[in-house]
Write an enzyme that holds these catalytic residues in place. Structure first.
Site, PDB file in Angstrom:
ATOM      1  N   HIS A 146       0.847  -1.191   0.000  1.00 36.68           N
ATOM      2  CA  HIS A 146       0.000   0.000   0.000  1.00 36.68           C
ATOM      3  C   HIS A 146       0.884   1.244   0.000  1.00 36.68           C
ATOM      4  O   HIS A 146       2.110   1.150   0.142  1.00 36.68           O
ATOM      5  CB  HIS A 146      -0.929   0.007   1.224  1.00 36.68           C
TER       6      HIS A 146
HETATM    7  P1  TYD Z   1      -1.744  -2.809   7.360  1.00 37.59           P
HETATM    8  O1  TYD Z   1      -1.344  -1.397   7.478  1.00 37.59           O
HETATM    9  O2  TYD Z   1      -2.385  -3.243   6.087  1.00 37.59           O
HETATM   10  O3  TYD Z   1      -0.504  -3.762   7.688  1.00 37.59           O
HETATM   11  P2  TYD Z   1       0.820  -4.100   6.827  1.00 37.59           P
HETATM   12  O4  TYD Z   1       1.179  -2.900   6.064  1.00 37.59           O
HETATM   13  O5  TYD Z   1       1.813  -4.477   7.828  1.00 37.59           O
HETATM   14  O6  TYD Z   1       0.547  -5.261   5.948  1.00 37.59           O
HETATM   15  O7  TYD Z   1      -2.681  -3.148   8.602  1.00 37.59           O
HETATM   16  C1  TYD Z   1      -3.117  -4.482   8.871  1.00 37.59           C
HETATM   17  C2  TYD Z   1      -4.403  -4.378   9.681  1.00 37.59           C
HETATM   18  O8  TYD Z   1      -4.147  -3.729  10.925  1.00 37.59           O
HETATM   19  C3  TYD Z   1      -5.489  -3.588   8.991  1.00 37.59           C
HETATM   20  O9  TYD Z   1      -6.732  -4.220   9.257  1.00 37.59           O
HETATM   21  C4  TYD Z   1      -5.462  -2.237   9.662  1.00 37.59           C
HETATM   22  C5  TYD Z   1      -4.965  -2.569  11.053  1.00 37.59           C
HETATM   23  N1  TYD Z   1      -4.168  -1.488  11.657  1.00 37.59           N
HETATM   24  C6  TYD Z   1      -4.688  -0.724  12.691  1.00 37.59           C
HETATM   25  O10 TYD Z   1      -5.860  -0.913  13.109  1.00 37.59           O
HETATM   26  N2  TYD Z   1      -3.932   0.242  13.261  1.00 37.59           N
HETATM   27  C7  TYD Z   1      -2.674   0.503  12.842  1.00 37.59           C
HETATM   28  O11 TYD Z   1      -1.992   1.416  13.385  1.00 37.59           O
HETATM   29  C8  TYD Z   1      -2.128  -0.273  11.746  1.00 37.59           C
HETATM   30  C9  TYD Z   1      -0.745  -0.005  11.222  1.00 37.59           C
HETATM   31  C10 TYD Z   1      -2.914  -1.257  11.204  1.00 37.59           C
END
Ligand code: TYD
Length: 148
Positions: free
Chosen positions: A63
């Site tokens: 992302h």
């Molecule tokens: P995501 O940012 O997609 O993780 P990565 O980049 O590590 O793959 O987040 C994964 C899940 O966690 C998504 O459902 C959103 C949630 N999340 C939060 O609720 N708070 C946060 O601060 C972060 C970073 C993620």
């Protein structure tokens, strides 16, 4: 006061990205690395999260963010980060707790090839906001290319 040192202003041509050497205090007892809000990476730290117990075959990220700034540190083990600003793409291997990768807005990132037990510490400039994410690469690419 010693602050973080930017060793590379950009990652290849990918902007805005920079590897930052952290302030370190090393002695016979071990190493201590410092991140100071605003001073080290230039943004206020409002949120801290970390990736741990990551399967070595997993990839994270996938992302970009509209406004968020982050400093990513391999506090244990190592992993790769591919950064892409819509024009260029570069891969970095983070493998030391004394260095962090700054990633600014409008950079698509992918984290992969985690070593067993690796921990990715992420210091972020904003509270969590799903509306700040680009989760579709095509949408990100469209907006990133329109900006220049
Ligand atoms: P995501 O940012 O997609 O993780 P990565 O980049 O590590 O793959 O987040 C994964 C899940 O966690 C998504 O459902 C959103 C949630 N999340 C939060 O609720 N708070 C946060 O601060 C972060 C970073 C993620």
């Amino acid at each position: 006061m010693t602050v973080g040192t930017i060793t590379q202003a950009t990652v290849g041509r990918v902007k805005p990205c920079a590897l930052i050497d952290l302030e370190q205090h090393n002695d016979e007892r071990g190493s201590l690395s410092v991140v100071e809000s605003e001073w080290t990476a230039g943004f206020p730290i409002r949120r801290v999260y970390y990736l741990h117990d990551v399967d070595t075959g997993s990839s994270r990220g996938g992302h970009a963010h509209r406004a968020l700034e982050q400093l990513i540190i391999a506090v244990h083990g190592s992993f790769s980060i591919t950064v892409d600003d819509g024009f260029a793409r570069t891969e970095y291997r983070l493998d030391g707790a004394g260095q962090g990768l700054y990633i600014g807005p409008m950079v698509w990132r992918n984290l992969s090839d985690f070593s067993p037990g690796a921990v990715s510490l992420v210091l972020a400039s904003l509270h969590y906001d799903e509306a700040d994410y680009y989760r579709q690469y095509d949408e990100f690419l469209h907006d990133a290319r329109r900006r220049r």
